[in-house]
Design a protein around this motif. Structure first.
Motif, PDB file in Angstrom:
ATOM      1  N   CYS A  80       0.906  -0.897   0.240  1.00  0.00           N
ATOM      2  CA  CYS A  80       0.044   0.194  -0.049  1.00  0.00           C
ATOM      3  C   CYS A  80       1.163   0.934   0.157  1.00  0.00           C
ATOM      4  O   CYS A  80       1.921   0.919   0.892  1.00  0.00           O
ATOM      5  CB  CYS A  80      -0.930  -0.313   1.585  1.00  0.00           C
ATOM      6  N   ASP A  81       0.849   1.837  -1.075  1.00  0.00           N
ATOM      7  CA  ASP A  81       0.950   3.824  -1.378  1.00  0.00           C
ATOM      8  C   ASP A  81       0.388   4.226  -0.967  1.00  0.00           C
ATOM      9  O   ASP A  81      -0.162   4.931  -1.612  1.00  0.00           O
ATOM     10  CB  ASP A  81       1.347   4.212  -1.967  1.00  0.00           C
ATOM     11  N   PRO A  82       0.109   5.165   0.338  1.00  0.00           N
ATOM     12  CA  PRO A  82      -0.691   6.130   1.339  1.00  0.00           C
ATOM     13  C   PRO A  82      -0.343   7.267   0.287  1.00  0.00           C
ATOM     14  O   PRO A  82       0.687   7.709  -0.377  1.00  0.00           O
ATOM     15  CB  PRO A  82      -0.637   6.279   2.510  1.00  0.00           C
ATOM     16  N   ILE A  83      -1.345   8.474   0.787  1.00  0.00           N
ATOM     17  CA  ILE A  83      -0.681   9.771  -0.332  1.00  0.00           C
ATOM     18  C   ILE A  83       0.259  10.726   0.282  1.00  0.00           C
ATOM     19  O   ILE A  83      -0.489  10.113   2.175  1.00  0.00           O
ATOM     20  CB  ILE A  83      -2.208  10.410  -0.326  1.00  0.00           C
ATOM     21  N   SER A  84       1.199  11.161   0.183  1.00  0.00           N
ATOM     22  CA  SER A  84       1.914  11.153   0.785  1.00  0.00           C
ATOM     23  C   SER A  84       1.849  12.635   1.888  1.00  0.00           C
ATOM     24  O   SER A  84       0.317  12.959   0.968  1.00  0.00           O
ATOM     25  CB  SER A  84       2.878  12.222  -0.256  1.00  0.00           C
ATOM     26  N   GLY A  85       1.921  12.707   2.993  1.00  0.00           N
ATOM     27  CA  GLY A  85       1.925  13.506   4.293  1.00  0.00           C
ATOM     28  C   GLY A  85       0.859  12.988   5.057  1.00  0.00           C
ATOM     29  O   GLY A  85       0.664  14.056   6.163  1.00  0.00           O
ATOM     30  N   HIS A  86       0.260  11.890   3.925  1.00  0.00           N
ATOM     31  CA  HIS A  86      -1.087  11.016   5.806  1.00  0.00           C
ATOM     32  C   HIS A  86      -0.102  10.398   6.341  1.00  0.00           C
ATOM     33  O   HIS A  86       0.414   9.156   5.854  1.00  0.00           O
ATOM     34  CB  HIS A  86      -1.561  10.039   4.449  1.00  0.00           C
ATOM     35  N   THR A  87      -0.486  10.703   8.074  1.00  0.00           N
ATOM     36  CA  THR A  87      -0.104   9.791   8.855  1.00  0.00           C
ATOM     37  C   THR A  87      -0.240   8.909   9.473  1.00  0.00           C
ATOM     38  O   THR A  87       0.064   7.201  10.116  1.00  0.00           O
ATOM     39  CB  THR A  87       0.517  10.732  10.420  1.00  0.00           C
ATOM     40  N   ALA A  88      -1.639   8.269   8.493  1.00  0.00           N
ATOM     41  CA  ALA A  88      -2.793   7.520   9.109  1.00  0.00           C
ATOM     42  C   ALA A  88      -2.638   6.732   7.923  1.00  0.00           C
ATOM     43  O   ALA A  88      -2.941   7.113   7.292  1.00  0.00           O
ATOM     44  CB  ALA A  88      -4.257   7.729   9.891  1.00  0.00           C
ATOM     45  N   LEU A  89      -2.753   5.472   8.400  1.00  0.00           N
ATOM     46  CA  LEU A  89      -2.321   4.073   7.468  1.00  0.00           C
ATOM     47  C   LEU A  89      -3.883   3.232   7.799  1.00  0.00           C
ATOM     48  O   LEU A  89      -3.054   2.760   9.198  1.00  0.00           O
ATOM     49  CB  LEU A  89      -1.585   3.507   6.996  1.00  0.00           C
ATOM     50  N   TYR A  90      -4.609   2.304   7.555  1.00  0.00           N
ATOM     51  CA  TYR A  90      -5.320   1.796   7.924  1.00  0.00           C
ATOM     52  C   TYR A  90      -5.169   0.514   6.867  1.00  0.00           C
ATOM     53  O   TYR A  90      -5.169   0.529   5.620  1.00  0.00           O
ATOM     54  CB  TYR A  90      -6.654   1.304   7.777  1.00  0.00           C
ATOM     55  N   TRP A  91      -5.675  -0.740   7.549  1.00  0.00           N
ATOM     56  CA  TRP A  91      -6.118  -2.040   6.117  1.00  0.00           C
ATOM     57  C   TRP A  91      -7.445  -2.599   6.777  1.00  0.00           C
ATOM     58  O   TRP A  91      -7.481  -3.281   8.181  1.00  0.00           O
ATOM     59  CB  TRP A  91      -4.518  -3.457   7.045  1.00  0.00           C
ATOM     60  N   TYR A  92      -7.825  -3.157   6.283  1.00  0.00           N
ATOM     61  CA  TYR A  92      -9.051  -3.618   6.099  1.00  0.00           C
ATOM     62  C   TYR A  92      -8.695  -5.126   4.679  1.00  0.00           C
ATOM     63  O   TYR A  92      -8.204  -4.728   4.490  1.00  0.00           O
ATOM     64  CB  TYR A  92     -10.211  -2.781   5.405  1.00  0.00           C
ATOM     65  N   ARG A  93     -10.098  -5.931   5.235  1.00  0.00           N
ATOM     66  CA  ARG A  93     -10.529  -6.855   4.924  1.00  0.00           C
ATOM     67  C   ARG A  93     -11.380  -6.928   4.058  1.00  0.00           C
ATOM     68  O   ARG A  93     -12.076  -6.964   5.265  1.00  0.00           O
ATOM     69  CB  ARG A  93     -10.373  -7.844   5.191  1.00  0.00           C
ATOM     70  N   GLN A  94     -12.254  -7.523   3.297  1.00  0.00           N
ATOM     71  CA  GLN A  94     -13.380  -7.323   2.444  1.00  0.00           C
ATOM     72  C   GLN A  94     -14.028  -8.692   1.887  1.00  0.00           C
ATOM     73  O   GLN A  94     -13.239  -9.279   1.207  1.00  0.00           O
ATOM     74  CB  GLN A  94     -14.144  -6.105   1.934  1.00  0.00           C
ATOM     75  N   ARG A  95     -14.246  -9.757   3.056  1.00  0.00           N
ATOM     76  CA  ARG A  95     -14.267 -10.601   2.352  1.00  0.00           C
ATOM     77  C   ARG A  95     -16.102 -10.843   1.644  1.00  0.00           C
ATOM     78  O   ARG A  95     -16.348  -9.740   1.734  1.00  0.00           O
ATOM     79  CB  ARG A  95     -15.334 -12.175   3.520  1.00  0.00           C
ATOM     80  N   LEU A  96     -15.694 -11.979   0.438  1.00  0.00           N
ATOM     81  CA  LEU A  96     -17.329 -11.541  -0.368  1.00  0.00           C
ATOM     82  C   LEU A  96     -18.753 -11.840   0.723  1.00  0.00           C
ATOM     83  O   LEU A  96     -18.750 -12.303   1.098  1.00  0.00           O
ATOM     84  CB  LEU A  96     -17.353 -12.898  -1.526  1.00  0.00           C
ATOM     85  N   GLY A  97     -19.268 -10.492   0.174  1.00  0.00           N
ATOM     86  CA  GLY A  97     -20.393 -10.322   0.157  1.00  0.00           C
ATOM     87  C   GLY A  97     -20.828  -9.847   1.923  1.00  0.00           C
ATOM     88  O   GLY A  97     -21.476  -9.656   2.190  1.00  0.00           O
ATOM     89  N   GLN A  98     -19.816  -9.206   2.443  1.00  0.00           N
ATOM     90  CA  GLN A  98     -19.690  -9.227   3.654  1.00  0.00           C
ATOM     91  C   GLN A  98     -18.646  -7.485   4.333  1.00  0.00           C
ATOM     92  O   GLN A  98     -18.343  -6.987   2.406  1.00  0.00           O
ATOM     93  CB  GLN A  98     -18.609 -10.070   4.808  1.00  0.00           C
ATOM     94  N   GLY A  99     -18.666  -6.975   5.111  1.00  0.00           N
ATOM     95  CA  GLY A  99     -18.517  -5.188   4.615  1.00  0.00           C
ATOM     96  C   GLY A  99     -16.883  -5.837   5.132  1.00  0.00           C
ATOM     97  O   GLY A  99     -15.923  -6.347   4.979  1.00  0.00           O
ATOM     98  N   LEU A 100     -16.602  -4.338   5.568  1.00  0.00           N
ATOM     99  CA  LEU A 100     -15.186  -4.295   5.387  1.00  0.00           C
ATOM    100  C   LEU A 100     -14.573  -4.659   7.431  1.00  0.00           C
ATOM    101  O   LEU A 100     -15.390  -4.039   7.978  1.00  0.00           O
ATOM    102  CB  LEU A 100     -14.071  -3.062   5.136  1.00  0.00           C
ATOM    103  N   GLU A 101     -13.365  -5.440   7.378  1.00  0.00           N
ATOM    104  CA  GLU A 101     -12.905  -5.706   9.031  1.00  0.00           C
ATOM    105  C   GLU A 101     -11.570  -4.840   9.053  1.00  0.00           C
ATOM    106  O   GLU A 101     -10.545  -5.168   8.616  1.00  0.00           O
ATOM    107  CB  GLU A 101     -12.845  -7.011   9.158  1.00  0.00           C
TER     108      GLU A 101
END
Lengths: 115, 115
Positions: free
Chosen positions: B23-44
């Motif tokens: 993941c390459d975030p936007i330059s200057g963005h200090t916060a970074l999150y990873w989420y997982r999205q299984r088929l038919g579900q929301g993001l975890e």
């Protein structure tokens, strides 16, 4: 248990018809509330958010949402749906007072628009 | 860059292999999150980085999952000994320090298929 519920997995509406997507949350205190849209092959896009104040919030693309504390709901509405609105819609929350600000998402509602 | 960039966009791997997602975030963005999205579900939520602070790993589902981020730049999510239940879309989001003020920007995700 704390949760975000979107009771409608799949909704089909005709182009030009009105739309309401439901979202209910179960938290001890009112969280910050969001609606996101996910179109195929694209990242999630923020439609609107509610933090405080006026309970009817306006968003992009003609969407609006109403926060109802008594019902723990934050339903998304649009008066007249366009074919380009076909996508998956997610309600999300983050708790007040937490540092990390990670979003908790509902399971999503897939919107299909008929011509 | 203009947005959050994730690579690869698609990854098919054999069960038991290790995979690395970027993941390459936007330059200057200090916060970074990873989420997982299984088929038919929301993001975890999986993991959260904020500047040089210790990451919040509370969402990682098992010790096969790990993530790194050097300063405020690129992040990699590594899944060791992949299992079929790891098949999902992995989404990255970044934000300036307080996403409630500045919003989250999501990447388009990496679709991981474990066969």
């Amino acid at each position: 248990a704390q949760s975000v519920t979107q009771p409608d997995i799949h909704i089909t509406v005709s182009e030009g018809a009105s739309l309401e997507l439901r979202c209910n949350y179960s938290y001890g205190a009112t969280p910050y509330l969001f609606w996101y849209v996910q179109s195929p092959g694209q990242g999630l896009q923020l439609l609107l958010k509610y933090f405080s104040g006026d309970t009817l919030v306006q968003g992009i693309k003609g969407f609006e949402a109403e926060f109802k504390r008594s019902q723990s709901s934050f339903n998304l509405r649009k008066p007249s749906v366009h074919w380009s609105d076909a996508a998956e819609y997610f309600c999300a929350v983050t708790l007040r007072g937490t540092g990390r600000r990670a979003l908790t998402f509902g399971s999503g509602t897939r919107l299909q628009v008929q011509p | 860059g203009a947005g959050v960039s994730q690579s690869p966009s698609n990854k098919v791997t054999e069960k038991g292999k290790d995979v690395e997602l970027r993941c390459d975030p936007i330059s200057g963005h200090t916060a970074l999150y990873w989420y997982r999205q299984r088929l038919g579900q929301g993001l975890e939520f999986l993991i959260y980085f904020q500047g040089n602070s210790a990451p919040d790993k509370s969402g990682l589902p098992s010790d096969r999952f790990s993530a790194e981020r050097t300063g405020e730049s690129v992040s990699t999510l590594t899944i060791q000994r992949t299992q079929q239940e790891d098949s999902a879309v992995y989404l990255c989001a970044s934000s300036p320090r307080d996403p409630l003020l500045h919003g989250y920007t999501f990447g388009s995700g990496t679709r991981l298929t474990v066969v």
